[in-house]
Scaffold this active site. Structure first.
Site, short mmCIF file in Angstrom:
data_model
loop_
_atom_site.label_atom_id
_atom_site.label_comp_id
_atom_site.label_asym_id
_atom_site.label_seq_id
_atom_site.Cartn_x
_atom_site.Cartn_y
_atom_site.Cartn_z
N THR A 5 60.80 54.42 48.99
CA THR A 5 61.54 54.90 50.16
C THR A 5 60.67 55.75 51.08
O THR A 5 61.15 56.27 52.09
CB THR A 5 62.77 55.72 49.74
OG1 THR A 5 62.34 56.83 48.91
CG2 THR A 5 63.75 54.87 48.95
N HIS A 27 45.71 62.72 61.79
CA HIS A 27 46.81 62.01 61.14
C HIS A 27 48.16 62.55 61.63
O HIS A 27 48.22 63.57 62.31
CB HIS A 27 46.73 62.15 59.61
CG HIS A 27 45.67 61.31 58.99
ND1 HIS A 27 44.36 61.71 58.91
CD2 HIS A 27 45.72 60.07 58.43
CE1 HIS A 27 43.64 60.76 58.31
NE2 HIS A 27 44.45 59.76 58.01
N LYS A 46 51.49 64.70 57.21
CA LYS A 46 50.48 64.56 56.16
C LYS A 46 50.18 65.93 55.56
O LYS A 46 49.96 66.91 56.28
CB LYS A 46 49.20 63.94 56.73
CG LYS A 46 48.16 63.64 55.65
CD LYS A 46 47.01 62.81 56.20
CE LYS A 46 45.94 62.57 55.16
NZ LYS A 46 46.44 61.82 53.98
#
Length: 253
Positions: free
Chosen positions: A11, A147, A151
């Site tokens: 998920t 990123h 993150k």
């Protein structure tokens, strides 16, 4: 032959990308998807409880497990695979020395392929860095990675791998993470910068400068799907191999 694949973190961002990529391939078949939050359906696959992974591995009999979760979960899932005789492909970053040691111990029982990045472009970037750094001896080096804002680990696992490549060809160097105030550059140091913003899948730039010139080597991933595709390439390649530690470069070669 179709490879039977299990996906952890189904998920999550990368788990969902792996399931989406697998749905478009004929060489892999997802026989199991697990997550800490079970009960959903992702890409037509029912997601089951990660706590039940040992029993589910025995019941579904996958050939390879693909993991993009967190350091603790990665080690836990790999240990379950060692018990079940299931190969492991992992792109989980943020692993410390203990985490890598645990994964390498698993490789004594089942094949394990770990990569901080499953992009073919990053593999090419790494080769270019290993050629450019010794060719430009004495040039200053700065590494910047960018990123998405969710993150957790910094620098990225890919950036750390590139830094290891630089050390391998130039010798270990001091790493300076960002700069503030009066911070003159030391000879031979490598500057490291991590940026977090928006939904950027991943960007890495190596800058070499000296002798009145500069060279910039850059890779940009437009979608996480590129990492998922590479991980599934690795899973298809790894299935049926001997218990050992493998690298993504072996898949590409």
């Amino acid at each position: 032959m179709t490879v039977r694949v299990a996906v952890t973190g189904a998920t999550g961002r990368m788990g969902g990308e792996v399931l989406a990529a697998a749905a478009d391939r004929d060489d892999v078949d997802v026989v199991l998807a697990v997550s800490r939050s079970a009960g959903e359906t992702v890409e037509g696959v029912a997601v089951e409880a990660a706590d039940d992974l040992p029993e589910l591995l025995a019941e579904r009999d996958p050939d390879v497990l693909v993991d993009f979760t967190g350091p603790e979960s990665c080690v836990e899932y790999a240990a379950a695979c060692a018990e079940a005789g299931v190969a492991v492909v992992s792109g989980t970053t943020g692993l410390g020395d203990d985490g890598f040691d645990a994964l390498r111990n698993v490789a004594a029982d089942v094949p394990v392929l770990y990569a901080s990045n499953f992009s073919r472009g990053i593999a090419a970037l790494r080769r270019a860095v290993r050629e450019a750094v010794p060719a430009l001896d004495g040039y200053d080096i700065e590494l910047t990675e960018t990123h998405h804002n969710a993150k957790r680990d910094a620098p990225s696992g890919t950036a750390l791998t590139i830094l290891e490549d630089i050390d391998d060809v130039r010798g270990a160097a001091e790493r300076v993470h960002g700069r503030e105030g009066e911070a003159p550059r030391s000879e031979g140091e490598v500057g490291v910068h991590a940026r977090r913003a928006g939904d950027i899948a991943g960007e890495h730039e190596v800058l070499l400068a000296g002798n009145h010139e500069s060279l910039s080597l850059t890779h940009r991933a437009g979608s996480r799907g590129v990492f998922a595709a590479g991980a599934l390439d690795a899973a298809a390649w790894l299935s049926g191999r001997d218990a050992e530690w493998y690298d993504f470069t072996e898949v590409l070669e």
